[in-house]
Design an enzyme around this catalytic site. Structure first.
Site, mmCIF file in Angstrom:
data_model
loop_
_atom_site.group_PDB
_atom_site.id
_atom_site.type_symbol
_atom_site.label_atom_id
_atom_site.label_comp_id
_atom_site.label_asym_id
_atom_site.label_seq_id
_atom_site.Cartn_x
_atom_site.Cartn_y
_atom_site.Cartn_z
ATOM 1 N N CYS B 11 4.679 -0.556 -3.923
ATOM 2 C CA CYS B 11 3.230 -0.405 -3.787
ATOM 3 C C CYS B 11 2.614 -1.716 -3.307
ATOM 4 O O CYS B 11 3.267 -2.752 -3.300
ATOM 5 C CB CYS B 11 2.627 -0.015 -5.130
ATOM 6 S SG CYS B 11 3.141 -1.107 -6.457
ATOM 7 N N CYS B 14 2.819 -4.666 -5.650
ATOM 8 C CA CYS B 14 4.121 -5.317 -5.790
ATOM 9 C C CYS B 14 4.312 -6.349 -4.683
ATOM 10 O O CYS B 14 4.845 -7.430 -4.909
ATOM 11 C CB CYS B 14 5.238 -4.289 -5.717
ATOM 12 S SG CYS B 14 4.884 -2.810 -6.659
#
Lengths: 334, 80
Positions: B11, B14
């Site tokens: 994502c 991250c």
């Protein structure tokens, strides 16, 4: 005009914004808002700005509250409730957890591996995208207090009932095998300072705005088109009072769509203004938010096809039922 | 050598955390190996229900949020 009405019009409905937009469209663009183009431009600008203001305020508020109920804590709370009480708590706690299909897998694994009943986990997973503080306030802004409350109540009932049915069907063997092998996530949530919570909430606003802005613009675009260009009789025949299957159609169209309440509301608002039944409008919104292709793909990674099918079927039937119910009793709400 | 793992399913958050960790490591001039763990099964084995998470020498330091660069530096110093 009472104070309440002024507050309602100016703060919730943002009448001031509508007026400013009207001035802009009429004086700067020289288009009367009664004309199709002028009306569509007014709808587009007003709704886009309004939705982004709502999104920023509501996501901040929700994330701040939610930081007190991380899934680690939710799981602990849910472990204390047995039977239907567990489903009700699951659905209620789902309402303070914001929309994100990407977090549904870890939460599903975390809940089931901690021994929570499957039905409780599903009550949580259904209510989480379907009903939250943002959807309540958005509906309050656009449709008024009765519809907002009714939506939240039936949304929670749907999550509870669906969870109970899944529980009663004894589908524990329908969880993907690897899920069982993962040890229960045992970490406790850390205590955050107020500042850290605010930083987290601002981060959420930014990341959600980044993710959904395109869906909002598409939604507002479709809404503007419905509002100004699609003839009334077409609406009546397809999703309006002339089509007895309007609720079913609205639900089936909404299911694969991936958007949250903010992307759906402009379409719902425009349909409602065109006299489409409130049940049909709400069924569409519920179908869009509760189920979507990405969320189904996610869930299919943790449950077997049979349970996935049962889950989707229950939610679809529930939404259609709710839609017809709202259409029948709409005279009580509007 | 110190080992830092970033847990996350790819994502946006991250990626942001990975960038911050790389900066922190560079500024501290630390000898660190950075790994990304994207497999959900492996992520869950660390006991984490929310991503992104930062794991240093197999210890989960923070999860479910993006810590600041200063915090990341503190985590690294704790493990030196």
């Amino acid at each position: 005009m009472s104070i309440f009405n002024i507050l309602n019009d100016q703060i919730l409905k943002m009448q001031w914004l509508s007026d400013i937009t009207k001035l802009f469209v009429e004086k700067v663009l020289n288009l009367p808002v009664q004309s199709k183009i002028g009306g569509a431009i007014h709808f587009f600008i007003y709704d886009t700005v309004k939705i982004f203001i709502l999104l920023s305020v509501l996501i901040f508020l929700m994330s701040y509250i939610q930081s007190y109920f991380p899934p680690e804590r939710t799981r602990k709370i849910l472990g204390k409730f047995k039977g239907i009480a567990g489903n009700i708590m699951g659905a209620l706690l789902g309402t303070i957890t914001p929309f994100c299909s990407c977090s549904s897998i870890p939460i599903f694994i975390g809940f089931t591996s901690a021994g929570l009943p499957l039905g409780v986990t599903f009550s949580f997973l259904i209510s989480s995208p379907l009903v939250d503080i943002a959807s309540f306030l958005v509906l309050l802004t656009f449709f008024g207090v009765k519809i907002a409350i009714a939506y939240v109540v039936v949304g929670i009932i749907l999550a509870v009932v669906a969870g109970i049915i899944i529980e009663k069907l004894n589908l524990e063997d329908q969880i993907q095998d690897y899920v069982r092998k993962i040890g229960s996530p045992n970490l406790e949530a850390e205590e955050l300072t107020k500042r850290a919570r605010a930083i987290y909430a601002v981060g959420e606003v930014k990341s959600i705005a980044k993710k959904v802005w395109i869906y909002i613009l598409i939604g507002v675009g479709i809404g503007a088109a419905i509002h100004n260009f699609i003839p009334q009789e077409v609406i009546d025949n397809v999703v309006g009072s002339n089509n007895p299957f309007a609720v079913i159609l609205a639900t089936l169209v909404g299911i694969p769509m991936y958007a949250d309440i903010f992307g759906t509301i402009p379409i719902a608002e425009a349909l409602f203004a065109k006299n489409v039944g409130i049940g049909t409008v709400l069924a569409f919104m519920m179908a869009v938010t509760a189920l979507s292709l990405p969320s189904m793909v996610m869930i299919s990674r943790v449950v077997k096809p049979k349970l996935l099918t049962i889950f989707i079927s229950i939610v679809i039937v529930g939404i259609i039922f709710i839609g017809y119910l709202f259409n029948i009793f709409s005279y009580l709400l509007i | 050598m110190m080992n830092i793992k970033i847990l996350g399913t790819g994502c946006a958050n991250c990626k942001k955390l990975t960038g911050l960790v790389e900066e922190a490591v560079k500024e501290l001039n630390a000898d660190v190996e950075i790994q990304k763990v994207e497999d959900i099964q492996k992520i869950m084995e660390y006991g984490v229900m929310r991503t992104p998470a930062i794991v240093i020498n197999e210890k989960v330091k923070a999860f479910g949020r993006i810590p600041s660069k200063e915090e990341i530096k503190e985590y690294i110093k704790e493990e030196v």
